[in-house]
Scaffold this motif. Structure first.
Motif, PDB file in Angstrom:
ATOM      1  N   ASP A   1       0.846  -1.135   0.099  1.00  0.00           N
ATOM      2  CA  ASP A   1       0.028  -0.078  -0.163  1.00  0.00           C
ATOM      3  C   ASP A   1       0.758   1.278   0.056  1.00  0.00           C
ATOM      4  OD1 ASP A   1      -2.285  -1.646   0.251  1.00  0.00           O
ATOM      5  OD2 ASP A   1      -2.120  -1.580   2.789  1.00  0.00           O
ATOM      6  N   LYS A   2       0.324   2.315  -0.252  1.00  0.00           N
ATOM      7  CA  LYS A   2       0.716   3.752  -0.223  1.00  0.00           C
ATOM      8  C   LYS A   2      -0.288   4.599   0.722  1.00  0.00           C
ATOM      9  CE  LYS A   2      -0.229   5.349  -4.766  1.00  0.00           C
ATOM     10  NZ  LYS A   2       0.503   5.676  -6.012  1.00  0.00           N
ATOM     11  N   LEU A   3       0.419   5.596   1.248  1.00  0.00           N
ATOM     12  CA  LEU A   3      -0.477   6.462   1.958  1.00  0.00           C
ATOM     13  C   LEU A   3      -0.328   7.836   1.357  1.00  0.00           C
ATOM     14  CD1 LEU A   3       1.454   6.099   5.571  1.00  0.00           C
ATOM     15  CD2 LEU A   3      -1.043   5.321   4.731  1.00  0.00           C
ATOM     16  N   LEU A   4      -1.572   8.419   1.457  1.00  0.00           N
ATOM     17  CA  LEU A   4      -2.025   9.809   0.941  1.00  0.00           C
ATOM     18  C   LEU A   4      -2.534  10.628   2.080  1.00  0.00           C
ATOM     19  CD1 LEU A   4      -4.195   8.816  -2.245  1.00  0.00           C
ATOM     20  CD2 LEU A   4      -1.590   8.874  -2.231  1.00  0.00           C
ATOM     21  N   LEU A   5      -1.856  11.806   1.816  1.00  0.00           N
ATOM     22  CA  LEU A   5      -2.405  12.981   3.051  1.00  0.00           C
ATOM     23  C   LEU A   5      -3.133  13.870   2.209  1.00  0.00           C
ATOM     24  CD1 LEU A   5      -2.528  13.765   5.790  1.00  0.00           C
ATOM     25  CD2 LEU A   5      -0.464  15.335   5.246  1.00  0.00           C
ATOM     26  N   SER A   6      -4.526  13.670   2.167  1.00  0.00           N
ATOM     27  CA  SER A   6      -5.260  14.207   1.133  1.00  0.00           C
ATOM     28  C   SER A   6      -6.168  15.280   1.877  1.00  0.00           C
ATOM     29  CB  SER A   6      -6.571  13.287   0.619  1.00  0.00           C
ATOM     30  OG  SER A   6      -7.179  13.468  -0.222  1.00  0.00           O
ATOM     31  N   LEU A   7      -5.948  16.407   1.395  1.00  0.00           N
ATOM     32  CA  LEU A   7      -6.616  17.757   1.487  1.00  0.00           C
ATOM     33  C   LEU A   7      -8.226  17.672   1.107  1.00  0.00           C
ATOM     34  CD1 LEU A   7      -6.946  20.592   2.741  1.00  0.00           C
ATOM     35  CD2 LEU A   7      -6.315  21.404   0.487  1.00  0.00           C
ATOM     36  N   ASP A   8      -9.139  17.604   2.134  1.00  0.00           N
ATOM     37  CA  ASP A   8     -10.506  17.375   1.738  1.00  0.00           C
ATOM     38  C   ASP A   8     -11.093  18.340   1.117  1.00  0.00           C
ATOM     39  OD1 ASP A   8     -12.811  16.246   1.250  1.00  0.00           O
ATOM     40  OD2 ASP A   8     -13.546  16.218   3.296  1.00  0.00           O
ATOM     41  N   ASP A   9     -10.649  18.751  -0.245  1.00  0.00           N
ATOM     42  CA  ASP A   9     -11.001  20.142  -0.910  1.00  0.00           C
ATOM     43  C   ASP A   9     -12.043  19.999  -2.036  1.00  0.00           C
ATOM     44  OD1 ASP A   9      -9.357  18.857  -2.570  1.00  0.00           O
ATOM     45  OD2 ASP A   9      -8.037  20.594  -2.883  1.00  0.00           O
ATOM     46  N   GLY A  10     -12.409  18.498  -2.212  1.00  0.00           N
ATOM     47  CA  GLY A  10     -13.339  18.234  -3.461  1.00  0.00           C
ATOM     48  C   GLY A  10     -12.623  18.228  -4.671  1.00  0.00           C
ATOM     49  N   VAL A  11     -11.300  17.905  -4.666  1.00  0.00           N
ATOM     50  CA  VAL A  11     -10.365  17.621  -5.811  1.00  0.00           C
ATOM     51  C   VAL A  11      -9.921  16.092  -5.717  1.00  0.00           C
ATOM     52  CG1 VAL A  11      -8.531  18.328  -7.251  1.00  0.00           C
ATOM     53  CG2 VAL A  11      -9.712  20.145  -6.389  1.00  0.00           C
ATOM     54  N   GLY A  12     -10.066  15.390  -6.677  1.00  0.00           N
ATOM     55  CA  GLY A  12      -9.506  14.088  -6.865  1.00  0.00           C
ATOM     56  C   GLY A  12     -10.492  13.140  -6.228  1.00  0.00           C
ATOM     57  N   PRO A  13     -10.164  11.675  -6.460  1.00  0.00           N
ATOM     58  CA  PRO A  13     -11.237  10.802  -6.174  1.00  0.00           C
ATOM     59  C   PRO A  13     -11.426  10.269  -4.742  1.00  0.00           C
ATOM     60  CG  PRO A  13      -9.043   9.720  -7.095  1.00  0.00           C
ATOM     61  CD  PRO A  13      -8.904  11.218  -7.294  1.00  0.00           C
ATOM     62  N   PHE A  14     -10.654  11.007  -3.872  1.00  0.00           N
ATOM     63  CA  PHE A  14     -10.558  10.449  -2.529  1.00  0.00           C
ATOM     64  C   PHE A  14     -10.919  11.837  -1.628  1.00  0.00           C
ATOM     65  CE2 PHE A  14      -6.973   8.304  -4.318  1.00  0.00           C
ATOM     66  CZ  PHE A  14      -7.402   7.029  -4.481  1.00  0.00           C
ATOM     67  N   SER A  15     -11.506  12.751  -2.371  1.00  0.00           N
ATOM     68  CA  SER A  15     -12.127  13.743  -1.421  1.00  0.00           C
ATOM     69  C   SER A  15     -13.567  13.939  -2.060  1.00  0.00           C
ATOM     70  CB  SER A  15     -11.220  15.290  -2.087  1.00  0.00           C
ATOM     71  OG  SER A  15     -11.925  16.002  -1.396  1.00  0.00           O
ATOM     72  N   ASP A  16     -14.463  13.828  -1.026  1.00  0.00           N
ATOM     73  CA  ASP A  16     -15.810  13.658  -1.029  1.00  0.00           C
ATOM     74  C   ASP A  16     -16.511  15.209  -1.340  1.00  0.00           C
ATOM     75  OD1 ASP A  16     -15.890  10.817  -0.730  1.00  0.00           O
ATOM     76  OD2 ASP A  16     -16.055  11.063   1.518  1.00  0.00           O
TER      77      ASP A  16
END
Length: 118
Positions: A21-36
């Motif tokens: 696996d790899k880790l993503l620190l995802s800003l929840d800003d509506g951009v990309g597949p992991f930001s709801d």
């Protein structure tokens, strides 16, 4: 830049993370597949997303060194985390993200987005 992942945080992450696996620190800003959803509020919200290592994640174009290996993030979100002393810890059973300037996010969600291994 380096991020320290405390033993308490590592224990929580290890419940869903493995060497494939790899880790993503995802800003929840509506951009990309992991930001709801994007946030219109004043708070900054991050998720720690676990994905398969071979998954193409072009939005996550930068990496932070950590004691668990590289943690990828959206380059423009560096404005929130690009300070010395970046640390992922646990407080009140929640992942927290802070740096030398103070608390960044007191409720970092841990999201398992890996596909089942065959």
């Amino acid at each position: 830049m380096k991020m320290v992942i405390t033993d308490a945080a590592k224990a929580k992450i290890d419940q869903v993370f493995n060497s494939n696996d790899k880790l993503l620190l995802s800003l929840d800003d509506g951009v990309g597949p992991f930001s709801d959803e994007g946030s219109c509020s004043v708070d900054t919200s991050f998720d720690l997303v676990v994905v398969n290592a071979d998954l193409d994640t072009p939005d996550y174009d930068k990496a932070i060194d950590s004691n668990m290996g590289p943690v990828y993030y959206k380059g423009y979100s560096g404005q929130y985390i690009d300070d010395p002393g970046l640390k992922l810890d646990v407080q009140f059973n929640q992942l927290t993200l802070k740096n030398d300037s103070g608390l960044i996010d007191s409720g970092v969600a841990l999201l398992d987005r890996t596909t089942p291994k065959q």
